[in-house]
Design a protein around this motif. Sequence first.
Motif: not given
Length: 336
Positions: A312-317, A326-327
């Motif tokens: 699980i990974e979060i990218q944000s601005k 979700l990989h």
Amino acid sequence: MRFSDWLRDKRAVLLVCFAGALFFSALLWLFGLEVGEICLLLLCFFLPAAGLLWWDYWRMRRRLTNLRAVMDALDKKYLFAQIADAPTSAWEKAYFDLMKTAMKAMTDEVSDANRQSREYREFIEQWIHEMKVPLTAVRLLCENHKTEEARKILSQTELLMQGVERVLFYARLGSVEKDYLITEVSLRECVSEVLAQNKQFLIQNNVCVQMESLTYTVYSDAKWLQFMLSQLIVNSVKYRGTQPLVITVSSGEQENGITLTLSDNGMGIKESEISRVFEKGFVGSNGRAGDNATGIGLYLCDKLCERLGIGIEIQSKAGEYTTVLLHFPKSDFLRV
């Protein structure tokens, strides 16, 4: 144990020996013995004493080395007193008896704590299942009465169901692997089911959901995957921006697996806070600005992904978007 440490422990005995040697040397000199004779007597005394002390140090050091080896080999360290070699002296036997008594008291306390925790978890699980019955009844009543008030009640009921599911998973967090059911899961069907479960909540909040390229199939636990997606969607609505909220759910094939992506155009997350969003209880500046953040949803998602083998990974601005990925790893048990 270092030799200097051992000497420090024996300093009282060594001081008595040296004081005794000086006293008897002076006494023998007064009786007329020559200095050479006195030195010979002292040598005859100190050589065996030094040999005995060195042997005692070497024996104790070997004993400690063996005990450390036994301790390192144990998975359950509290069983050390029962597994260690038999005591080699009366003092050590008394010490080991005290240790066994203390260890038994500790294991009794741990067993009692585990029993109480198990009973509490069982009570919570039973209570949750009991709560689901009236919540389901309220949902059915609302669906049978198509009024604006009923839709509002249904929206709040969906949130209650989300909270109940969150409590259930948290109660099972230590043994969630016992509740696994790995099956072939269609991402499109899974996302559609989640949207249906939260339909009124999304409608009441004027949320637009777009599904793109959800043609892949993965192997996972459908129930817990739906739980995670529901948590992510509720978070998107909770931290929406000023413009109409649009949530895009898509999937794609990567080199080592399938990635399910959920993006929104909400208020985003500060760059300095992204690394902490999976910490238990962390709400960040967005959560502190509101009044309903708990810091539990993403924590549960992270723990569940860890057990399911999902990355699980979060990218944000901040002020623009948030994207959760979700990989699902590709393996012999994953068909893509």
